[in-house]
Design a protein around this motif. Structure first.
Motif, PDB file in Angstrom:
ATOM      1  N   HIS A 189     106.427  49.758  15.261  1.00 39.54           N
ATOM      2  CA  HIS A 189     105.878  49.475  13.937  1.00 39.54           C
ATOM      3  C   HIS A 189     105.149  48.133  13.971  1.00 39.54           C
ATOM      4  O   HIS A 189     105.460  47.284  14.804  1.00 39.54           O
ATOM      5  N   VAL A 190     104.189  47.942  13.057  1.00 43.86           N
ATOM      6  CA  VAL A 190     103.441  46.698  12.988  1.00 43.86           C
ATOM      7  C   VAL A 190     103.251  46.293  11.524  1.00 43.86           C
ATOM      8  O   VAL A 190     103.010  47.130  10.661  1.00 43.86           O
ATOM      9  N   TYR A 191     103.411  45.002  11.271  1.00 38.84           N
ATOM     10  CA  TYR A 191     103.189  44.425   9.940  1.00 38.84           C
ATOM     11  C   TYR A 191     102.026  43.437  10.017  1.00 38.84           C
ATOM     12  O   TYR A 191     101.990  42.605  10.920  1.00 38.84           O
ATOM     13  N   TRP A 192     101.114  43.521   9.071  1.00 38.91           N
ATOM     14  CA  TRP A 192      99.953  42.640   9.048  1.00 38.91           C
ATOM     15  C   TRP A 192      99.587  42.321   7.603  1.00 38.91           C
ATOM     16  O   TRP A 192     100.023  42.999   6.674  1.00 38.91           O
ATOM     17  N   VAL A 193      98.793  41.258   7.422  1.00 38.62           N
ATOM     18  CA  VAL A 193      98.238  40.947   6.109  1.00 38.62           C
ATOM     19  C   VAL A 193      96.826  41.507   6.003  1.00 38.62           C
ATOM     20  O   VAL A 193      96.490  42.212   5.055  1.00 38.62           O
ATOM     21  N   LYS A 194      95.957  41.178   6.984  1.00 40.52           N
ATOM     22  CA  LYS A 194      94.615  41.757   7.085  1.00 40.52           C
ATOM     23  C   LYS A 194      94.360  42.097   8.544  1.00 40.52           C
ATOM     24  O   LYS A 194      94.695  41.316   9.438  1.00 40.52           O
ATOM     25  N   LYS A 195      93.751  43.234   8.799  1.00 45.07           N
ATOM     26  CA  LYS A 195      93.451  43.637  10.170  1.00 45.07           C
ATOM     27  C   LYS A 195      92.218  42.906  10.695  1.00 45.07           C
ATOM     28  O   LYS A 195      91.228  42.728   9.989  1.00 45.07           O
ATOM     29  N   ASP A 196      92.288  42.478  11.965  1.00 43.91           N
ATOM     30  CA  ASP A 196      91.132  41.940  12.654  1.00 43.91           C
ATOM     31  C   ASP A 196      90.134  43.066  12.919  1.00 43.91           C
ATOM     32  O   ASP A 196      90.529  44.230  13.084  1.00 43.91           O
ATOM     33  N   ASN A 197      88.840  42.719  12.989  1.00 42.06           N
ATOM     34  CA  ASN A 197      87.851  43.775  13.237  1.00 42.06           C
ATOM     35  C   ASN A 197      87.617  44.035  14.717  1.00 42.06           C
ATOM     36  O   ASN A 197      86.748  44.843  15.078  1.00 42.06           O
ATOM     37  N   ASN A 198      88.364  43.343  15.608  1.00 41.74           N
ATOM     38  CA  ASN A 198      88.333  43.607  17.053  1.00 41.74           C
ATOM     39  C   ASN A 198      86.959  43.426  17.691  1.00 41.74           C
ATOM     40  O   ASN A 198      86.646  44.062  18.698  1.00 41.74           O
ATOM     41  N   ASP A 199      86.148  42.508  17.145  1.00 43.92           N
ATOM     42  CA  ASP A 199      84.816  42.296  17.732  1.00 43.92           C
ATOM     43  C   ASP A 199      84.782  41.134  18.721  1.00 43.92           C
ATOM     44  O   ASP A 199      83.729  40.802  19.255  1.00 43.92           O
ATOM     45  N   GLY A 200      85.931  40.491  18.992  1.00 43.61           N
ATOM     46  CA  GLY A 200      85.979  39.406  19.951  1.00 43.61           C
ATOM     47  C   GLY A 200      85.672  38.038  19.386  1.00 43.61           C
ATOM     48  O   GLY A 200      85.671  37.048  20.119  1.00 43.61           O
ATOM     49  N   PHE A 201      85.412  37.962  18.086  1.00 38.27           N
ATOM     50  CA  PHE A 201      85.153  36.695  17.413  1.00 38.27           C
ATOM     51  C   PHE A 201      86.110  36.550  16.243  1.00 38.27           C
ATOM     52  O   PHE A 201      86.675  37.526  15.756  1.00 38.27           O
ATOM     53  N   SER A 202      86.270  35.301  15.776  1.00 35.95           N
ATOM     54  CA  SER A 202      87.035  35.047  14.557  1.00 35.95           C
ATOM     55  C   SER A 202      86.037  34.846  13.431  1.00 35.95           C
ATOM     56  O   SER A 202      85.384  33.806  13.328  1.00 35.95           O
ATOM     57  N   ASN A 203      85.874  35.866  12.592  1.00 33.08           N
ATOM     58  CA  ASN A 203      84.836  35.878  11.568  1.00 33.08           C
ATOM     59  C   ASN A 203      85.431  35.731  10.175  1.00 33.08           C
ATOM     60  O   ASN A 203      86.538  36.206   9.908  1.00 33.08           O
TER      61      ASN A 203
END
Length: 222
Positions: A85-99
């Motif tokens: 299982h995984v808990y998150w607040v907002k998902k990263d967009n997995n583009d390799g940058f922190s946007n």
């Protein structure tokens, strides 16, 4: 913002120690390759959001992730397990940058398949507050790609961090000048409090730009 960099004068040191609390730190792996994480409960793993593959098969929240505490040159002294299982607040967009605001939410907690933390011990967590900005009280542990080819952990100790004054303590970027490189992402920023059994994580390593490295943490992490 890219994922981590080295500043002048590399302060990282390789270590191998299976006693608590160092046993709680380890190496994660997903479709994106290895990175870092730490046990924060008997079945609970804290790591970075951008290391999780958010493009899973239908019916799943995320694709596979494994964790090996105290991983060192291919050895697994406490075994290895996978997340269920995984808990998150907002998902990263997995583009390799922190946007955008990804620097404020670059952490997840995963529930593992077995209670591997009963063998390793675990860190607690604390809500970072900007009142701690002047303190040279913080540590980081992770698996760098450059120094050890993701095969051995390194540590740094007693550096300062600086929470973003324009972001709420609930979820904020936390800046620092500790030396980090890809693979160390997901490794915690942590400290020690008098009276506590072990250290407490306040953030996870996330990204860098030309002037600073950045971790992600705050009250929502807790």
């Amino acid at each position: 913002r890219y994922n981590t960099t080295i500043f002048s004068g590399d302060d990282r040191a390789v270590f191998r120690d299976t006693s608590y609390p160092w046993s709680a730190f380890g190496r994660c792996e997903t479709n994106f390759g290895p990175f870092s994480g730490v046990m924060i409960g008997p079945r609970h793993l804290l790591t970075c959001n951008h290391g999780v593959d958010w493009t899973p098969p239908p019916g799943y929240a995320a694709d596979w992730l494994t964790f090996t505490p105290a991983y060192f040159d291919g050895t697994a002294p406490f075994g290895s397990t996978y997340a269920t299982h995984v808990y998150w607040v907002k998902k990263d967009n997995n583009d390799g940058f922190s946007n955008g605001d990804e620097d404020q939410y670059d952490y997840v907690v995963l529930v593992l398949n077995d209670r591997i933390g009963d063998r390793t011990g675990w860190l607690g967590t604390r809500r970072y507050t900007d009142a701690w900005d002047p303190l040279a009280a913080w540590w980081h542990i992770g698996y760098p790609q450059d120094l050890t080819s993701l095969e051995r952990p390194t540590f740094q100790s007693w550096f300062t961090v600086n929470g973003d004054d324009n972001q709420p303590d609930t979820h904020e970027a936390i800046y620092h000048l500790a030396d980090v490189f890809p693979g160390q992402s997901g490794g915690p920023i942590f400290g020690f409090w008098n009276g506590d059994v072990g250290p407490r994580a306040v953030a996870v390593q996330s990204w860098q730009n030309s002037t600073t490295n950045g971790a992600s943490g705050g009250g929502d992490l807790v």
